[in-house]
Design a protein around this motif. Sequence first.
Motif, mmCIF file in Angstrom:
data_model
loop_
_atom_site.group_PDB
_atom_site.id
_atom_site.type_symbol
_atom_site.label_atom_id
_atom_site.label_comp_id
_atom_site.label_asym_id
_atom_site.label_seq_id
_atom_site.Cartn_x
_atom_site.Cartn_y
_atom_site.Cartn_z
ATOM 1 N N LYS A 96 0.838 -1.187 0.000
ATOM 2 C CA LYS A 96 0.000 0.000 0.000
ATOM 3 C C LYS A 96 0.877 1.242 0.000
ATOM 4 O O LYS A 96 1.529 1.564 0.991
ATOM 5 C CB LYS A 96 -0.922 -0.005 1.228
ATOM 6 N N LEU A 97 0.911 1.929 -1.127
ATOM 7 C CA LEU A 97 1.743 3.122 -1.262
ATOM 8 C C LEU A 97 0.930 4.333 -0.827
ATOM 9 O O LEU A 97 0.215 4.944 -1.611
ATOM 10 C CB LEU A 97 2.207 3.277 -2.713
ATOM 11 N N ASP A 98 1.022 4.651 0.468
ATOM 12 C CA ASP A 98 0.230 5.752 0.987
ATOM 13 C C ASP A 98 1.110 6.960 1.308
ATOM 14 O O ASP A 98 2.337 6.916 1.228
ATOM 15 C CB ASP A 98 -0.546 5.318 2.236
ATOM 16 N N ARG A 99 0.448 8.022 1.685
ATOM 17 C CA ARG A 99 1.117 9.295 1.974
ATOM 18 C C ARG A 99 2.038 9.180 3.193
ATOM 19 O O ARG A 99 3.089 9.814 3.244
ATOM 20 C CB ARG A 99 0.042 10.356 2.191
ATOM 21 N N GLU A 100 1.643 8.326 4.155
ATOM 22 C CA GLU A 100 2.424 8.189 5.381
ATOM 23 C C GLU A 100 3.828 7.648 5.099
ATOM 24 O O GLU A 100 4.793 8.045 5.752
ATOM 25 C CB GLU A 100 1.699 7.273 6.371
ATOM 26 N N MET A 101 3.951 6.743 4.127
ATOM 27 C CA MET A 101 5.260 6.184 3.823
ATOM 28 C C MET A 101 6.194 7.247 3.261
ATOM 29 O O MET A 101 7.371 7.315 3.632
ATOM 30 C CB MET A 101 5.137 5.016 2.841
ATOM 31 N N LEU A 102 5.671 8.086 2.382
ATOM 32 C CA LEU A 102 6.500 9.158 1.822
ATOM 33 C C LEU A 102 6.906 10.155 2.902
ATOM 34 O O LEU A 102 8.046 10.625 2.925
ATOM 35 C CB LEU A 102 5.736 9.863 0.702
ATOM 36 N N LEU A 103 5.978 10.473 3.816
ATOM 37 C CA LEU A 103 6.313 11.384 4.917
ATOM 38 C C LEU A 103 7.336 10.748 5.854
ATOM 39 O O LEU A 103 8.201 11.451 6.400
ATOM 40 C CB LEU A 103 5.040 11.747 5.694
ATOM 41 N N LEU A 104 7.254 9.430 6.038
ATOM 42 C CA LEU A 104 8.228 8.743 6.886
ATOM 43 C C LEU A 104 9.624 8.813 6.278
ATOM 44 O O LEU A 104 10.615 9.037 6.987
ATOM 45 C CB LEU A 104 7.802 7.289 7.091
#
Length: 316
Positions: free
Chosen positions: A168-176
């Motif tokens: 799941k490529l979500d926004r949280e991963m990019l922010l992490l």
Amino acid sequence: MIRIFQQDETAVRKIRDFDSFQDTERTLWVDLQNPTPDEIKSVEDKFDVSFQSQQEQAEIESSSRYIEEEDLLVANSNFLIPTRNHEYKTVPVNFLLKDDVLFTYRFADLKSFADMVKKIKSKRAVFSDGAQIMIAIFESRIDYDADLVESLSSRVKEINKQLDLDSKLDREMLLLINDYQELTMSIRENVVDKQRVISAMIRSNGWFTSEEQTRLRTVIKDINSLIDHTNFIFERLEFLQNTFLGLVNLEQNNIIKIFTVLSLVLLPPTLIASIYGMNFANMPEVGWKYGYAFALGLMAISSGLTYYFFKKKNWL
């Protein structure tokens, strides 16, 4: 809070009562943590020293980070501390050496200082002057930075395992990933700051013995290794960020391709429906009993042939 450590006959002991303390000759280390103005003034008067202000400690110029005089050495260095929301912030620490006595002035509880106090209390290390304590604090801090870098590297590896098309490529991963980049830069800035200070300590004139300078050179080697490691982690995070964005683009392209193919599959039936919706008088199928079924069948066949064509071309 004021903590004073003094050389005893066999070990280093902590002075309990500062107000009644008078014997300054055997003092090795005076540590001021979150001191009040009265505490700062009492230490300055008793030991004839002058501490820098917090603004002066935070100056980034080389002339402000390290000052060496005939009877005084002043060094300012930044230390990373964790915050309540699992982030890190930088706090300045002021080191002052005078008459073989180390004075430290800080406004945060730091792990490297706590470790030094434990060493002194447990009598696991022998210190003969403040310079040795100062070096030991930097050694402990670099070890802590190394642990922090190793922990960050492990967390980056976990992100690498999660990055694939099925995840799941979500926004949280990019922010992490962005948070880890900020942490990597903070670690590198603090390590480079210590590199500048310790390099100046190695070049100092008579403040450190040859044995102490050997220890400082070892610390510099450890710092260089940490800088290389942080550079590698930052490059890896950039690679993960580019990989994440590439996977997002692939996912978006797949969605757009599905909509495109679906539009093309429905295009022939739409054309057929448009033709038979013109209602011209000379259209044989209009009055034909099976005209409606014929049109529906023609639409289904045209859609099927279009889908088969895309499938054969491996466009689906």
